[in-house]
Design an enzyme around this catalytic site. Structure first.
Site, PDB file in Angstrom:
ATOM      1  N   GLU A 243       0.718  -1.185   0.057  1.00 42.46           N
ATOM      2  CA  GLU A 243      -0.062   0.066   0.121  1.00 42.46           C
ATOM      3  C   GLU A 243       0.942   1.197  -0.021  1.00 42.46           C
ATOM      4  O   GLU A 243       0.563   2.046  -0.063  1.00 42.46           O
ATOM      5  CB  GLU A 243      -0.879   0.045   1.201  1.00 42.46           C
ATOM      6  CG  GLU A 243      -2.057   0.947   1.303  1.00 42.46           C
ATOM      7  CD  GLU A 243      -3.297   0.672   2.105  1.00 42.46           C
ATOM      8  OE1 GLU A 243      -3.326  -0.727   2.191  1.00 42.46           O
ATOM      9  OE2 GLU A 243      -3.538   1.624   3.029  1.00 42.46           O
ATOM     10  N   THR A 266     -10.555   2.978   1.524  1.00 43.11           N
ATOM     11  CA  THR A 266     -10.171   1.922   2.602  1.00 43.11           C
ATOM     12  C   THR A 266     -10.009   0.580   1.698  1.00 43.11           C
ATOM     13  O   THR A 266     -10.512   0.560   0.380  1.00 43.11           O
ATOM     14  CB  THR A 266     -11.329   1.535   3.591  1.00 43.11           C
ATOM     15  OG1 THR A 266     -12.682   1.648   2.708  1.00 43.11           O
ATOM     16  CG2 THR A 266     -11.542   2.517   4.709  1.00 43.11           C
ATOM     17  N   ARG A 267      -9.457  -0.285   2.172  1.00 39.88           N
ATOM     18  CA  ARG A 267      -9.119  -1.461   1.231  1.00 39.88           C
ATOM     19  C   ARG A 267     -10.060  -2.307   0.383  1.00 39.88           C
ATOM     20  O   ARG A 267     -10.098  -2.836  -0.401  1.00 39.88           O
ATOM     21  CB  ARG A 267      -8.148  -2.464   2.114  1.00 39.88           C
ATOM     22  CG  ARG A 267      -6.711  -2.114   2.348  1.00 39.88           C
ATOM     23  CD  ARG A 267      -5.828  -3.207   3.097  1.00 39.88           C
ATOM     24  NE  ARG A 267      -4.538  -2.519   3.220  1.00 39.88           N
ATOM     25  CZ  ARG A 267      -3.778  -2.862   3.906  1.00 39.88           C
ATOM     26  NH1 ARG A 267      -3.846  -4.431   4.369  1.00 39.88           N
ATOM     27  NH2 ARG A 267      -2.409  -2.735   3.888  1.00 39.88           N
ATOM     28  N   ASP A 268     -11.343  -2.394   1.358  1.00 42.40           N
ATOM     29  CA  ASP A 268     -12.602  -3.150   0.686  1.00 42.40           C
ATOM     30  C   ASP A 268     -13.094  -2.266  -0.306  1.00 42.40           C
ATOM     31  O   ASP A 268     -13.373  -2.723  -1.424  1.00 42.40           O
ATOM     32  CB  ASP A 268     -13.650  -3.157   1.768  1.00 42.40           C
ATOM     33  CG  ASP A 268     -14.361  -2.057   2.472  1.00 42.40           C
ATOM     34  OD1 ASP A 268     -13.323  -1.191   2.779  1.00 42.40           O
ATOM     35  OD2 ASP A 268     -15.255  -1.813   2.554  1.00 42.40           O
ATOM     36  N   ALA A 271     -10.716  -2.331  -3.389  1.00 48.62           N
ATOM     37  CA  ALA A 271     -10.562  -3.832  -3.820  1.00 48.62           C
ATOM     38  C   ALA A 271     -11.766  -4.165  -4.728  1.00 48.62           C
ATOM     39  O   ALA A 271     -11.970  -4.494  -6.114  1.00 48.62           O
ATOM     40  CB  ALA A 271     -10.461  -5.009  -2.973  1.00 48.62           C
TER      41      ALA A 271
END
Ligand code: SIN
Length: 548
Positions: A243, A266-268, A271
């Protein structure tokens, strides 16, 4: 073999716990399944979050709030606050142990931004922070006289009534079952993202073995449906594109050359946005060219080398294709800070669910959590060992494990268990992955149930007792299947989307699910799922009861 404290797991949580647990008088052993240098901690490259100025309560509160918000309503405020407040002293400790964080010309530790955060609070050592910390901790642990027991596969916990009495383990070098007695045990064996084999940044032996051990010992697993997909992995090898690459200013672009998402979301979110592009038939790349070769080689040297060696791409001049990959698991053994229902047993690091990450983890918080709660587990385990005697060993459990290993060596198998492991990973990624729905989860559940049945008829084809990799593969597969079932059951129950858990048939968050699910094994192979109230609801109910 007898120890005062046994720590299982060679990542930073385990190392930290072992170091804290050791004093001049006591005997502390650190058990690892494989090679000490190969933990997931050492692969977490981008950095460790900390507000360095302990007097800057505004920034510390901001770290607490960012972490709490990222947990999406199921975080534990007490654990989060403890972690964020401990961060600065943990960095001091790491520096003391020899970690050389990158610094500016005034010797001040440099900090970079990471996704989902509101400040530059990620301390780093280039793009090899995890391995730099791991190396320093191994050195420290060795200097303190901790006994290292590598190649040791934990089969079960030894318990006497509600107290731990040690661990039952398989020596991988000769396939002997051994009992290690100890007053206190710390479990720090990492998460279960490795069961998404072929679609994960984790080493494939991160199969959730110790979570399965905990289940068999009667402990609850919590928040298992929350599996974090890191937005950026190499397309062919799943190597982690840290990241930090986006933190240092990298862009995500699709095959039309367009940016389509805030790279530091945020990663969610990131993604899912990448997956959406891919499902529309576009490729997705990370673009670092504008950073220039000098900055890339200074800040992202490992990524530069890996891209060149694994994909033949020079990231200073070319785009690097990426895909999201299973990276971290928020679920784990249900603990209060590090304690659980078994006295003398402490659980920390990725395999613990202490509520610090809730439904989603902030980048840079995993190394911090591992250090902070590993430290705490070591302190409490030492205190427990100093004030308690050894508990008796129940040899029936040991005999059962010996018989189980003998059974796996006897008999023949027509099934190819490597193919089963690979197809389990594919099934989980496709049906229990970034986006799920009722149909995909039902299909995955049926498949996992089927595999669980055949896993009990697997035997070693090679009957050699020394270093038999088939034996470990079969044991890992059985554990992975237990954990897969727990993930799917929780994902099926959670009819909403929250953090890393996204259901396309229930795309919104629902107040009704402002709580965690816990899984318990009632008897071999049979799980019960129940709700666990979150902190706020519990406090509210207690207030109400107290008033009455
Ligand atoms: C990364 O460098 O992106 C991994 C670190 C983390 O997961 O916190």
């Amino acid at each position: 073999m007898i120890y005062d404290v046994i720590v299982v797991g060679g990542g930073i949580a385990g190392l930290m716990a072992a170091i804290e647990a050791k004093d001049e008088q006591n005997r502390v052993a650190l058990i690892t399944k494989g090679n000490l240098f190969k933990s997931n901690s050492s692969m977490a490259s981008g950095g460790i979050n900390a507000v360095l100025d302990i007097n800057n309560s505004k920034e510390i509160n901001q770290h607490i709030n960012d972490t709490f918000n990222s947990a999406k309503g199921i975080g534990n405020k007490k654990a989060i606050t403890y972690m964020c407040k401990q961060a600065s002293s943990i960095i001091d400790k790491l520096v003391d142990y020899g970690v050389e964080f990158d610094r500016d010309e005034n010797k001040k530790i440099l900090q970079r931004p990471f996704g989902g955060g509101n400040s530059n609070r990620t301390c780093y050592v280039g793009d090899k922070t995890g391995s730099a910390i791991t190396m320093a901790l191994i050195k420290k642990a060795k200097s303190k006289g901790i006994t290292f027991l590598p190649n040791t596969f934990i089969l079960n916990l030894a318990k006497y009534q509600d107290r731990v009495s040690g661990v039952i383990a398989l020596n991988k070098e000769n396939s002997q079952v051994t009992i290690y007695a100890s007053k206190a045990v710390v479990l720090a064996g990492g998460g279960y993202a490795g069961i998404y084999r072929g679609y994960s940044t984790n080493a494939p032996d991160y199969t959730g073995d110790l979570l399965a051990v905990a289940l068999r010992a009667g402990l609850d697993l919590k928040d298992m449906e929350f599996v974090q997909f890191h937005p950026t992995g190499f397309v062919k090898t799943n190597y982690l594109v840290t990241e930090a690459a986006r933190g240092e200013g990298g862009y995500l672009v699709n095959s039309e050359g367009l940016r389509f998402i805030n790279e530091l979301g945020t990663r969610d979110e990131v993604a899912r946005a990448i997956l959406k592009e891919q499902l529309e038939g576009k490729k997705v790349f990370i673009d670092l060219r504008h950073l220039g070769i000098e900055k890339i080689q200074q800040k992202l040297p490992s990524l530069y080398n890996a891209a060149l060696n694994q994909s033949g791409i020079n990231i200073a001049e070319e785009l690097l294709e990426i895909k999201p990959v299973a990276h971290y698991t928020m679920g784990g053994v249900d603990v209060n800070m590090t304690s659980c229902d078994i006295k003398g047993l402490y659980v920390c690091g990725e395999m613990a669910s202490n509520g610090v990450h809730g439904a989603n983890r902030l980048g840079g918080n995993s190394l911090l959590e591992g250090c902070v709660f590993g430290n705490l587990a070591g302190i409490t385990a030492k205190e427990y060992a100093n004030t308690n005697e050894f508990s008796p060993i129940n040899y029936n459990t040991v005999v059962k494990d010996i018989e189980m290993i003998e059974y796996i060596f006897q008999g023949d198998t027509t099934k190819n268990f490597n193919a089963i492991r690979i197809s389990l990973g594919k099934c989980l990624f496709e049906k229990v992955g970034i986006i799920k729905n009722e149909k995909s989860l039902t299909e995955a559940f049926d498949y996992v149930k089927y595999l669980r049945q055949i896993s009990y008829s697997l035997h070693c084809i090679n009957k050699e007792k020394n270093n038999n990799v088939e034996l470990s593969a079969i044991l890992e597969l059985r554990n992975a299947l237990e954990i897969s079932e727990a993930i799917i059951l929780c994902a099926q129950k959670r009819d909403e989307s929250r953090g890393a858990h996204f259901r396309e048939d229930f795309p919104f968050i629902s107040k009704h699910f402002d709580r965690s699910f816990v899984v318990k094994e009632l008897k071999k192979g049979f799980f019960r799922i129940s709700f666990k109230e979150n902190e706020l609801l519990r406090k509210f109910r207690n207030l109400f009861i107290n008033k009455e």
